[in-house]
Write a protein that holds these residues in place. Sequence first.
Motif, PDB file in Angstrom:
ATOM      1  N   VAL B 127       0.380  41.932 -10.070  1.00 20.05           N
ATOM      2  CA  VAL B 127      -0.514  41.492 -11.133  1.00 20.05           C
ATOM      3  C   VAL B 127      -1.961  41.588 -10.645  1.00 20.05           C
ATOM      4  N   VAL B 128      -2.191  41.081  -9.440  1.00 22.05           N
ATOM      5  CA  VAL B 128      -3.550  41.002  -8.904  1.00 22.05           C
ATOM      6  C   VAL B 128      -4.071  42.374  -8.495  1.00 22.05           C
ATOM      7  N   LEU B 132      -3.976  49.172  -6.404  1.00 21.54           N
ATOM      8  CA  LEU B 132      -4.133  49.266  -4.962  1.00 21.54           C
ATOM      9  C   LEU B 132      -2.777  49.334  -4.247  1.00 21.54           C
ATOM     10  N   ILE B 133      -1.877  48.432  -4.621  1.00 28.02           N
ATOM     11  CA  ILE B 133      -0.546  48.366  -3.993  1.00 28.02           C
ATOM     12  C   ILE B 133       0.243  49.645  -4.279  1.00 28.02           C
ATOM     13  N   SER B 134       0.158  50.129  -5.516  1.00 31.21           N
ATOM     14  CA  SER B 134       0.907  51.334  -5.877  1.00 31.21           C
ATOM     15  C   SER B 134       0.455  52.524  -5.051  1.00 31.21           C
ATOM     16  N   HIS B 135      -0.865  52.692  -4.933  1.00 30.25           N
ATOM     17  CA  HIS B 135      -1.391  53.808  -4.145  1.00 30.25           C
ATOM     18  C   HIS B 135      -0.973  53.686  -2.683  1.00 30.25           C
ATOM     19  N   LEU B 136      -1.042  52.458  -2.182  1.00 25.28           N
ATOM     20  CA  LEU B 136      -0.692  52.194  -0.795  1.00 25.28           C
ATOM     21  C   LEU B 136       0.780  52.542  -0.531  1.00 25.28           C
ATOM     22  N   ALA B 137       1.641  52.159  -1.464  1.00 23.75           N
ATOM     23  CA  ALA B 137       3.082  52.400  -1.296  1.00 23.75           C
ATOM     24  C   ALA B 137       3.367  53.892  -1.257  1.00 23.75           C
ATOM     25  N   PHE B 218       2.534  38.455 -17.034  1.00 24.41           N
ATOM     26  CA  PHE B 218       2.516  38.960 -15.657  1.00 24.41           C
ATOM     27  C   PHE B 218       3.559  40.065 -15.482  1.00 24.41           C
ATOM     28  N   GLU B 219       4.728  39.830 -16.048  1.00 23.99           N
ATOM     29  CA  GLU B 219       5.813  40.811 -15.890  1.00 23.99           C
ATOM     30  C   GLU B 219       5.455  42.144 -16.539  1.00 23.99           C
ATOM     31  N   ALA B 220       4.732  42.081 -17.649  1.00 19.73           N
ATOM     32  CA  ALA B 220       4.300  43.323 -18.294  1.00 19.73           C
ATOM     33  C   ALA B 220       3.374  44.096 -17.348  1.00 19.73           C
ATOM     34  N   ILE B 221       2.414  43.367 -16.747  1.00 20.90           N
ATOM     35  CA  ILE B 221       1.483  44.024 -15.813  1.00 20.90           C
ATOM     36  C   ILE B 221       2.257  44.585 -14.605  1.00 20.90           C
ATOM     37  N   GLU B 222       3.188  43.786 -14.104  1.00 20.13           N
ATOM     38  CA  GLU B 222       4.015  44.206 -12.971  1.00 20.13           C
ATOM     39  C   GLU B 222       4.803  45.481 -13.329  1.00 20.13           C
ATOM     40  N   ALA B 223       5.374  45.491 -14.533  1.00 18.93           N
ATOM     41  CA  ALA B 223       6.177  46.638 -14.971  1.00 18.93           C
ATOM     42  C   ALA B 223       5.326  47.897 -15.061  1.00 18.93           C
ATOM     43  N   GLY B 316      -7.799  46.328 -17.243  1.00 21.61           N
ATOM     44  CA  GLY B 316      -7.570  46.586 -15.817  1.00 21.61           C
ATOM     45  C   GLY B 316      -8.667  46.058 -14.930  1.00 21.61           C
ATOM     46  N   GLY B 317      -8.998  46.828 -13.867  1.00 19.17           N
ATOM     47  CA  GLY B 317     -10.016  46.399 -12.908  1.00 19.17           C
ATOM     48  C   GLY B 317      -9.617  45.090 -12.254  1.00 19.17           C
ATOM     49  N   ASN B 318     -10.628  44.175 -12.119  1.00 14.50           N
ATOM     50  CA  ASN B 318     -10.314  42.891 -11.485  1.00 14.50           C
ATOM     51  C   ASN B 318      -9.864  41.838 -12.502  1.00 14.50           C
ATOM     52  N   LEU B 319      -9.686  42.232 -13.769  1.00  9.52           N
ATOM     53  CA  LEU B 319      -9.366  41.247 -14.802  1.00  9.52           C
ATOM     54  C   LEU B 319      -7.971  40.618 -14.606  1.00  9.52           C
ATOM     55  N   PRO B 320      -6.949  41.388 -14.229  1.00 14.86           N
ATOM     56  CA  PRO B 320      -5.656  40.737 -13.949  1.00 14.86           C
ATOM     57  C   PRO B 320      -5.760  39.749 -12.795  1.00 14.86           C
TER      58      PRO B 320
END
Lengths: 383, 383
Positions: B127-128, B132-137, B218-223, B316-320
């Motif tokens: 969510v946060v 970043l996490i996706s690119h890192l993975a 949150f789950e929507a953003i996570e998905a 998007g951005g830092n809003l989540p």
Amino acid sequence: MKHVAILGSTGSIGTQALQVIAAHPDRFRVEVLTAHHRVELLAQQAIRFQPNMVVIADEEKYGELKALLRDEDIKVYAGNEAIAQVVETESIDIVLTAMVGYSGLLPTIHAIRAGKTVALANKETLVVAGALISHLAVHHRAVILPVDSEHSAIFQCLAGEGNNPIEKLILTASGGPFRGKDRAFLQAATPAQALQHPNWNMGAKVTIDSASLMNKGFEAIEARWLFDVAPEQIEVLVHPQSIIHSMVQFADGSIKAQLGMPDMRLPIQYALSYPERLPTDLPRVDFDTYRALSFEKPDVARFPNLALAREAMRRGGNLPCVLNAANEVAVEAFLHERLSFTGMSRVIEQTMNKVTYIATPSLEDHVTTDEAARRVARELIFN
Amino acid sequence: MKHVAILGSTGSIGTQALQVIAAHPDRFRVEVLTAHHRVELLAQQAIRFQPNMVVIADEEKYGELKALLRDEDIKVYAGNEAIAQVVETESIDIVLTAMVGYSGLLPTIHAIRAGKTVALANKETLVVAGALISHLAVHHRAVILPVDSEHSAIFQCLAGEGNNPIEKLILTASGGPFRGKDRAFLQAATPAQALQHPNWNMGAKVTIDSASLMNKGFEAIEARWLFDVAPEQIEVLVHPQSIIHSMVQFADGSIKAQLGMPDMRLPIQYALSYPERLPTDLPRVDFDTYRALSFEKPDVARFPNLALAREAMRRGGNLPCVLNAANEVAVEAFLHERLSFTGMSRVIEQTMNKVTYIATPSLEDHVTTDEAARRVARELIFN
């Protein structure tokens, strides 16, 4: 580009398969079309889709078909033997077996022997000779892809599951037009009533089988062979909305289900495009319309065909072949108002008791069992 | 044998993960256990499962933990820095991130950088900092496996589907304890009422998020990040029975769904055993009990968190990150009866309006955004 042979192209599944192919001309090419007797429709289809070959099963219609296609560069054949031969044509990738009843068996065997991928819409093939067909497919490395909506659902749920153990298959059933009807109603039910399926638009034979739940019994036997599960791992669950097309429960307790509107074009396309999915503009499930999906146990006392099919599945041998042959004769008699709706189950049960049981039948045994069962069933009805 | 690190082992997910592992001692070995502050339970778990290392986040509890484990051959550490370090241990195959809230972010990043498979139970991480996490993975070839029941359901439905195009994800929502309640009820709702979830037994934070539907946002953003779909491809559907855990609709119109009893041990085990499924004796779905599965649209007017989350996802951005931080502060205040149930949405919305928007935030931007949002939210509540 997949090169497709459609056996039974003028029937319900066949015509819908041609709609699927027409929507994806860049993905599919029709190589062969065959029909039982509807020569004019077959000729129209041939002119539109320009297959290499067409075959009409009814040999008396050969001249008419030949004349209708005289201006086309299409080879024309006639007879069941020709159908069994053309499926072996080298250029064919996938054979859709969409003919009705027992007649699907021999061409399916030929397609498997030629190593073709078989999109199996003819459920009688596995009902009658499941053990034989399964062994043959393994031996010839032929892939059998289900087309029936229930088996397609299970097949879709099994994608990516590798060898994960199946706990049970949950075959959903609409319950047909006679769900919840009492014994008196069923005794007096007419062919016209039985042909009014609430959800699915199908051919006459399978619609009657649907009303009597024999269709679900056949599907259980078919599932047993397609997915290599034991008879007691197959559960039938009535789901009147026909939105969940079937489910798989795995050994961890997780269930996967496939849902969609009741439209055969979806499972037909999946079998043809597998493992890919192609975009469609078929209607989508709207959960604002389907606000509740309901379930109930099938009523085996009122619909004994389900119990007869389960017995045939459990005992195996030539008994499913007897079940199928007696049912074909009984449905035909019911459609011609020579047998009552409830009389069908009686005839099938008595035929199962009368025909000699063979534990491990050969293909020849299936042929003689089929003949014997039809003879016995006819005697029971007409004598 | 998979070697597992469980971050947050004393929480709801952590303790259930240890139940799963205890049921399959031949398949899993616990390498690391970490907890926030529950030192006694952590020590009990360590004595039973004999990990190589334990870490307590609360550094003041280090002495107590060390004393409790003085007779064991287990390394004992303390502090968040230590948690982030131990996940990089060579012998670990899979890191289950089961801590609550924003604290899951840094250890998850460390696990991904070390190329570990991450079983992600900490939804705030994506969510946060989803982009970043996706690119890192991708960069570190780390596999992220979902543990949330909804995302596990979607992941199970996607097995074997390769690149088949997804049309939409249908995230099911129980609707929580306040489904159908009117505005007056919601304004006066107490923490005790909000903690009564009808189907799921979860930790306090996520149970409140469930009542306010923020959990589903949150789950929507996570998905969106887990499955690489556009925000408008994610639909939330209220399904009060929590039997269908979520669905995927493909471009051919076919829908696949995963069903099961609401029991987190099933998705936890699937993430740990993936791609295999291991037998369990968890309760099975009984369609004699669940005779109807129902669906309704979520009431966004009465549960504005869903709309706020959707806006954060869309912009998007830092809003989540702001959404998450403001929500953590608001839930904490609600649990301490310093803020009303409906006040939570108001605080979150105002915080989203006040914190400076950053379109492509770095990890440092996330840290400062998180701090700023918490400060703004606290001012809104307590000033």
